[in-house]
Design an enzyme around this catalytic site. Structure first.
Site, PDB file in Angstrom:
ATOM      1  N   ALA A  14     -22.611  66.359  84.059  1.00  0.00           N
ATOM      2  CA  ALA A  14     -22.971  67.766  84.252  1.00  0.00           C
ATOM      3  C   ALA A  14     -24.186  68.141  83.409  1.00  0.00           C
ATOM      4  CB  ALA A  14     -21.781  68.666  83.903  1.00  0.00           C
ATOM      5  N   ALA A  40     -12.713  65.754  86.048  1.00  0.00           N
ATOM      6  CA  ALA A  40     -12.177  66.811  85.182  1.00  0.00           C
ATOM      7  C   ALA A  40     -13.233  67.366  84.230  1.00  0.00           C
ATOM      8  CB  ALA A  40     -10.999  66.279  84.376  1.00  0.00           C
ATOM      9  N   GLY A  68     -17.195  61.676  80.251  1.00  0.00           N
ATOM     10  CA  GLY A  68     -18.045  61.247  81.360  1.00  0.00           C
ATOM     11  C   GLY A  68     -18.523  62.409  82.217  1.00  0.00           C
ATOM     12  N   CYS A  69     -17.617  63.321  82.515  1.00  0.00           N
ATOM     13  CA  CYS A  69     -17.962  64.468  83.357  1.00  0.00           C
ATOM     14  C   CYS A  69     -18.931  65.405  82.622  1.00  0.00           C
ATOM     15  CB  CYS A  69     -16.702  65.207  83.783  1.00  0.00           C
ATOM     16  SG  CYS A  69     -15.620  64.153  84.796  1.00  0.00           S
ATOM     17  N   THR A  70     -18.786  65.511  81.308  1.00  0.00           N
ATOM     18  CA  THR A  70     -19.714  66.322  80.516  1.00  0.00           C
ATOM     19  C   THR A  70     -21.103  65.701  80.560  1.00  0.00           C
ATOM     20  OG1 THR A  70     -17.945  67.118  79.077  1.00  0.00           O
ATOM     21  CG2 THR A  70     -20.203  67.196  78.191  1.00  0.00           C
TER      22      THR A  70
END
Length: 155
Positions: free
Chosen positions: A51, A41, A46-48
């Site tokens: 990325a 998401a 974590g995804c930030t």
């Protein structure tokens, strides 16, 4: 849950909308190596981190001949917010019906805090110039993952 890919497999073809609603396909990258990473998401810690790590290393990866594509089940509008908020340079694609996530083995059963549920399995697939899977990494950690890929690829 679909089967996981292994090196030598044909990478499943896809065409998905990016953060601006433009169609992006794997076929459009033929002749280049592509790092396709799947994350649960946009706008989550974590995804930030992941990325931002890809964005910070994009010049190094591009210089070694790699394009980077991130895919999540988020809508293009959310991806646009994510890109703007974090100043991301990687291509982000929306797969809200999870067809591509499933084709790449990146959607399935997960366990968290003793609960089992279906969700996105954080995964990275490296596709070679011929469209074949060169590396298939599943259940990767968001932190430190990009550095590991760079090391594994010998960049």
């Amino acid at each position: 849950m679909s089967a996981r890919l292994t090196p030598g497999d044909e990478a499943p073809a896809f065409t998905l909308p990016d953060a601006d609603g433009n169609e992006v396909s794997l076929a459009g990258h033929k002749g280049r190596k592509v790092i396709v990473y799947f994350y649960p998401a946009a706008l989550t810690p974590g995804c930030t981190k992941q990325a931002c790590d890809f964005t910070d290393n994009l010049d190094l990866l591009a210089g070694a001949g790699y394009d980077v594509i991130g895919i999540s089940p988020d809508a293009p509008e959310k991806l646009a917010k994510f890109r703007e908020k974090e100043n991301l340079k990687v291509t982000l694609l929306a797969d809200p019906d999870q067809k591509v996530l499933d084709a790449y083995g990146a959607f399935g059963e997960k366990k968290n805090y003793g609960k089992t549920y279906m969700g996105v399995i954080r995964s990275t697939i490296v596709v070679d110039e011929e469209g074949k899977v060169a590396h298939a990494l599943y259940n990767v950690r968001a932190t430190g993952h990009v550095a590991k890929i760079i090391k594994d690829l010998g960049i």
